[in-house]
Design an enzyme around this catalytic site. Structure first.
Site, short mmCIF file in Angstrom:
data_model
loop_
_atom_site.label_atom_id
_atom_site.label_comp_id
_atom_site.label_asym_id
_atom_site.label_seq_id
_atom_site.Cartn_x
_atom_site.Cartn_y
_atom_site.Cartn_z
N LYS A 137 0.83 -1.18 0.00
CA LYS A 137 0.00 0.00 0.00
C LYS A 137 0.88 1.25 0.00
CE LYS A 137 -0.79 0.74 4.91
NZ LYS A 137 -0.22 2.04 5.04
N HIS A 144 -0.69 -5.74 6.00
CA HIS A 144 0.09 -6.56 6.95
C HIS A 144 -0.72 -6.90 8.21
CE1 HIS A 144 1.12 -2.78 9.03
NE2 HIS A 144 1.51 -3.52 10.05
N LYS A 200 -1.17 -10.72 10.98
CA LYS A 200 -0.99 -10.80 12.44
C LYS A 200 -1.79 -11.97 13.00
CE LYS A 200 -0.23 -5.83 13.00
NZ LYS A 200 0.98 -5.50 13.70
N ASP A 205 -4.12 6.24 5.35
CA ASP A 205 -2.99 5.41 5.75
C ASP A 205 -3.44 4.11 6.42
OD1 ASP A 205 -0.27 4.73 6.23
OD2 ASP A 205 -0.40 5.55 8.27
N HIS A 256 -6.23 -1.30 7.05
CA HIS A 256 -6.20 -2.15 8.24
C HIS A 256 -7.54 -2.15 8.99
CE1 HIS A 256 -2.08 -1.98 7.25
NE2 HIS A 256 -1.72 -0.96 8.00
N LYS A 299 -1.81 9.05 15.59
CA LYS A 299 -0.39 9.04 15.97
C LYS A 299 -0.23 9.88 17.21
CE LYS A 299 1.02 7.26 11.93
NZ LYS A 299 1.55 5.90 11.82
C1 BG6 Z 1 1.38 1.01 8.43
C2 BG6 Z 1 1.15 2.49 8.43
O1 BG6 Z 1 0.57 0.37 7.48
O2 BG6 Z 1 1.09 0.47 9.72
C3 BG6 Z 1 1.95 3.16 9.52
O3 BG6 Z 1 1.51 3.02 7.16
C4 BG6 Z 1 1.73 2.50 10.85
O4 BG6 Z 1 1.65 4.54 9.57
C5 BG6 Z 1 1.92 1.00 10.73
O5 BG6 Z 1 2.65 3.04 11.77
C6 BG6 Z 1 1.57 0.31 12.04
O6 BG6 Z 1 1.84 -1.05 11.94
P1 BG6 Z 1 1.94 -1.94 13.26
O7 BG6 Z 1 2.08 -3.32 12.75
O8 BG6 Z 1 3.12 -1.43 14.03
O9 BG6 Z 1 0.67 -1.71 14.01
#
Ligand code: BG6
Length: 519
Positions: free
Chosen positions: A181, A211, A215, A268, A273, A371
């Site tokens: 992405k 991703h 998990k 994002d 997600h 964030k």
């Molecule tokens: C990414 C985002 O897909 O996921 C990031 O682009 C974010 O901004 C990240 O920090 C968080 O991933 P995880 O696995 O640490 O929750």
């Protein structure tokens, strides 16, 4: 040949070995002969996630003996430079111990090809490199192309792969493309990207990475819902008052301006997600967990999902200003290096979605992400309605809240149920208690990193954990009206770093008599 006793061509020609299916649980899933080309190998994602994950897979014995890793990039690197770069990324990021013999074996298959994406000659050199590696016999013509590059390069890379003949698999070999992405910035651009990619690779060879689906705790949503009798009777609008899906991060955006400014929190992570989490929580039981069954159930939910209006009341967005993150005074987004000091990019986003189905009609799904919030936590909370009748004396339940089932995606992976219980003593007083399941206490097995799982699945041609083009486009369709509204109305509200987001997010729920959980 992998160290199982199964034939080499198992993955290559899609032949289903019934024995393999029966033994699947006990057999380690080992990729067959193959290699991977990474575009964008010098980028942050490759360095922090992909390269360590590939080493970890090798270290766990899940990659084939002659696995080849080819980098393509602008740097003027020799094979040794490339190896050195990967070695430091692996030493910094791998989850398994560094073993010299594993490293040396992996390093043998590493190659670097220098070039730009518009450089025909460089792609011809890449094609020659792959052919040479194939001729040495270890990869059998099976290649995955990992596009860890911004989407404006997808078209160039795909067309170069087509022009140079690399996109085309010969005989029983395979060619796949793995795409990172952001997959577009709205539905229309996502559709255009899908058209470009699908003009070169058939959809069954395209693996879009989200991703979160890699998990363990996210996959556990399926186990929890469909392996048990306990939850399903309650998993609907008769009992559930609302659902909160939270992805909070404590990190800021220093160093990520190039990617993030102008993108923002909703594009994002909500588009991908969080909407995927919603789909897994809300979908009906699939016939089985094959990609088509799983994806078609998710697609049904996504088709039924809409953002609730009016957006001035049902959404919220914010941008972190400087503040105390624990004991550290951190900068606001507009002071972070690389960000436009006038930036209107949101670093916090919340919205209300509804699912028009028999199971979920009337149950709001609140999604939020941000964030520089109070702490890092991702969770899904199903908040239940109050019992219709309570035979308790006034005042004896004052400290009891609503029942909640919380799926803790990370950290402290696990699940929590919150319900009222009698306080010991002579009076009938009820107070909330927690029942907690924690992965680290219940299992000795370690969870693999999401990227390990997804890279291995792509090499094994197992597509269940990858969203299809339709899922991606539907997710944009859900989010686009909110993004359009935001573009035309006002700007994000500041919130101090280290807090739980803008006041407008609190008001968004207070207005409907609810409040966000403080995870
Ligand atoms: C990414 C985002 O897909 O996921 C990031 O682009 C974010 O901004 C990240 O920090 C968080 O991933 P995880 O696995 O640490 O929750």
């Amino acid at each position: 040949m992998s160290n199982t006793s199964l034939p080499d061509h198992y993955e290559a020609d899609g032949w289903e070995n019934p024995l393999r299916s029966a033994l699947d649980k006990r057999l380690p899933r080992i990729a067959g002969p193959s290699g991977m080309v990474i575009f964008g190998v010098t980028g942050d994602l490759a360095k922090k996630k992909l390269l360590p994950a590939i080493y970890d897979l090798a270290n766990r014995g899940l990659l084939p003996a002659g696995f080849s890793l080819v980098g393509f990039g602008r740097r003027d690197w020799s094979k040794e430079d490339f190896e050195e770069y990967i070695r430091s990324a692996v030493e910094a990021g791998a989850r398994t111990e560094f073993r010299e013999n594993v490293w040396l074996r992996l390093a043998e298959g590493m190659h670097f090809v220098q070039g730009n994406f518009d450089d025909d000659e460089a792609f011809d050199r890449l094609a020659d490199t792959l052919q040479r590696i194939d001729e040495s016999g270890a990869t059998s013509g099976n290649w995955a192309f990992y596009l860890s590059v911004p989407p404006n390069f997808f078209s160039d890379v795909c067309h170069q792969l087509q022009r140079s003949g690399m996109a085309e698999a010969k005989g029983k070999s395979w060619r796949r493309v793995i795409v990172e992405k952001p997959f577009g910035h709205d539905q229309e651009s996502a559709r255009e990207l899908n058209e470009i990619i699908n003009s070169v690779f058939p959809e069954r060879s395209v693996f879009r990475i989200d991703h979160y689906l890699g998990k363990e705790t996210v996959q556990n949503i399926l186990a929890l819902r469909f392996a048990n009798q306990l939850f399903d009777p309650l998993w609907n609008s008769h009992y559930v008052d609302h659902v909160q899906i939270t992805m909070a991060e404590d990190i800021g955006l220093g160093g990520r301006a190039g990617y993030y400014d102008g993108i923002g929190a909703a594009r994002d992570v909500i588009q991908n997600h969080l909407i995927q989490l919603l789909a897994l929580v809300a979908m009906e039981e699939p016939v089985d967990f094959t990609p088509s069954q799983l994806q078609s159930e998710k697609i049904k939910v996504l088709r039924a999902t809409r953002p609730v209006e009016p957006f001035s009341k049902t959404t919220a967005r914010g941008q972190y200003a400087s503040g105390w993150q624990g004991s550290e005074l951190v900068k606001g987004l507009r002071e972070e290096e690389g960000f436009d000091p006038e930036s209107k990019t949101e670093t916090y986003a919340a919205c209300t979605l509804e699912i028009n189905s028999r199971r979920w009609a009337g149950v709001p799904f609140y999604l939020r992400t941000g964030k520089r919030l109070g702490r890092r936590v991702t969770e899904i909370a199903l908040v239940f309605k109050d019992a219709p009748h309570q035979p308790f004396a006034a005042g004896t339940r004052d400290t009891q809240g609503q029942n909640v089932v919380v799926i803790r995606v990370q950290p402290d992976e696990g699940m929590l149920m919150r319900f009222g219980s009698k306080v010991p003593g002579s009076a009938m007083e009820v107070r909330d208690v927690n029942m907690d399941f924690s992965y680290s206490e219940a299992f000795t097995e370690e969870s693999p990193e999401a990227y390990e799982r997804l890279i291995l699945d792509a090499l094994l041609d197992e597509a269940s954990l990858f969203p299809t083009n339709e899922e991606v486009e539907l997710s944009w369709q859900i989010l686009d009206p909110i993004l359009r509204f935001w573009a035309d109305h006002g700007e994000p509200e500041d919130y101090p770093a280290g807090t739980w987001g803008p006041h407008s997010a609190d008001r968004m729920l207070e207005r409907v008599g609810r409040s966000w959980r403080r995870p």
